[in-house]
Design a protein around this motif. Sequence first.
Motif, mmCIF file in Angstrom:
data_model
loop_
_atom_site.group_PDB
_atom_site.id
_atom_site.type_symbol
_atom_site.label_atom_id
_atom_site.label_comp_id
_atom_site.label_asym_id
_atom_site.label_seq_id
_atom_site.Cartn_x
_atom_site.Cartn_y
_atom_site.Cartn_z
ATOM 1 N N THR A 56 -2.157 13.065 7.576
ATOM 2 C CA THR A 56 -1.347 11.856 7.716
ATOM 3 C C THR A 56 -2.259 10.649 7.536
ATOM 4 O O THR A 56 -3.098 10.373 8.401
ATOM 5 C CB THR A 56 -0.668 11.797 9.087
ATOM 6 N N PRO A 57 -2.163 9.936 6.408
ATOM 7 C CA PRO A 57 -3.014 8.755 6.201
ATOM 8 C C PRO A 57 -2.659 7.652 7.200
ATOM 9 O O PRO A 57 -1.480 7.361 7.424
ATOM 10 C CB PRO A 57 -2.689 8.334 4.765
ATOM 11 N N THR A 58 -3.673 7.057 7.786
ATOM 12 C CA THR A 58 -3.471 5.945 8.718
ATOM 13 C C THR A 58 -4.496 4.858 8.413
ATOM 14 O O THR A 58 -5.413 5.052 7.598
ATOM 15 C CB THR A 58 -3.644 6.393 10.180
ATOM 16 N N ASP A 59 -4.342 3.739 9.073
ATOM 17 C CA ASP A 59 -5.305 2.647 8.947
ATOM 18 C C ASP A 59 -6.237 2.576 10.144
ATOM 19 O O ASP A 59 -6.938 1.574 10.348
ATOM 20 C CB ASP A 59 -4.562 1.305 8.797
ATOM 21 N N SER A 83 -5.116 13.348 11.026
ATOM 22 C CA SER A 83 -4.702 11.966 10.799
ATOM 23 C C SER A 83 -5.939 11.088 10.771
ATOM 24 O O SER A 83 -6.896 11.312 11.504
ATOM 25 C CB SER A 83 -3.740 11.492 11.897
ATOM 26 N N PRO A 85 -8.048 7.575 8.267
ATOM 27 C CA PRO A 85 -8.075 6.654 7.117
ATOM 28 C C PRO A 85 -8.542 7.310 5.827
ATOM 29 O O PRO A 85 -9.672 7.113 5.369
ATOM 30 C CB PRO A 85 -9.061 5.574 7.582
ATOM 31 N N ASN A 88 -5.248 6.540 1.756
ATOM 32 C CA ASN A 88 -4.396 5.399 2.074
ATOM 33 C C ASN A 88 -4.690 4.186 1.201
ATOM 34 O O ASN A 88 -4.119 3.113 1.415
ATOM 35 C CB ASN A 88 -4.545 5.017 3.554
ATOM 36 N N GLU A 89 -5.555 4.351 0.195
ATOM 37 C CA GLU A 89 -5.864 3.286 -0.741
ATOM 38 C C GLU A 89 -5.882 3.844 -2.156
ATOM 39 O O GLU A 89 -6.152 5.023 -2.379
ATOM 40 C CB GLU A 89 -7.232 2.658 -0.432
ATOM 41 N N LYS A 281 0.691 6.943 -4.911
ATOM 42 C CA LYS A 281 0.281 6.233 -3.700
ATOM 43 C C LYS A 281 1.380 6.313 -2.671
ATOM 44 O O LYS A 281 2.537 6.183 -2.966
ATOM 45 C CB LYS A 281 -0.019 4.770 -4.014
#
Length: 282
Positions: A56-59, A83, A85, A88-89, A281
């Motif tokens: 799960t991509p997160t910031d 989960s 970072p 996510n880019e 994305k």
Amino acid sequence: DNLNLHYTVGDKVTLSFSPVLPVIHVDHQVVVAKDGNEIWSQTFHDHDGNLEIEITPTDSSSFSVTGGADIGGKTSTGAFMVSGPVFNEMGTYSVTGTITGIEFIPLPIPLADEFSIEIAGSEEMDMGGMEMKSMGEHQVSVISSDGSLIVNVDTSDPVAGEMMSVTVTITTDKKVHQTNANYDIIITQDGKTVLSEIGVYTTHGEGEHMTDVLESSNPVDVQVTLQGIGKPGELKTGAMGEAISFHVVPEFGTIAMIVLAAAIVSIIAITAKTKTALIPKL
């Protein structure tokens, strides 16, 4: 090659590593890097050797890893949930899978494969409850209506004077190639049939096809219809008569896959066993 990598993209990114040779109790190391900088690294043990990771991509600034439950008296291992970072880019990500041990014995020389994943934009539309996405220039994937199969179709460019190649890959919902799969494939250009193969049977879930020599570089229409699971002459089970239909359209000098109609439900991602592939994305 030592490892196969199949992956899907939806709300989560799923990475499924499977050794080329049938081995059990495998120690895996997975490293994800971007622009030459390592983002995340983790070691895992999987009882049946087939490692599945749901990311799960997160910031956030840190990663968490859960899951990996023992199943069937340690005959297999559940998916690991990650989960953090990563993915996510936009940009190029390097995913390296390494087998560091087999049956609890460290390997003197680890077996590694590297895969390159390009995070790019995607197109999305809603047609009658079906979530649809364009999955890059040449690929599209869908899930069967019963959720048991993932069908990936990959084509080359339609170019006048050349044959167009098409690869159909059918996997289970566990991201393993479906054995004894059956399907039909029909491709037309300018109203003329350039490929028609009915009753295709594949023992390993993958079929390679070539059209006739194309008369133009105009768009082509591709339709793949699932015809069940089972050996020739046997009673077929599973999804039957479900069609994936899409248009391969030249656009700005590239090819865009646009799904026009489908009898199967939502597209979730690409499934690939390639060293370089395109992921939309999130």
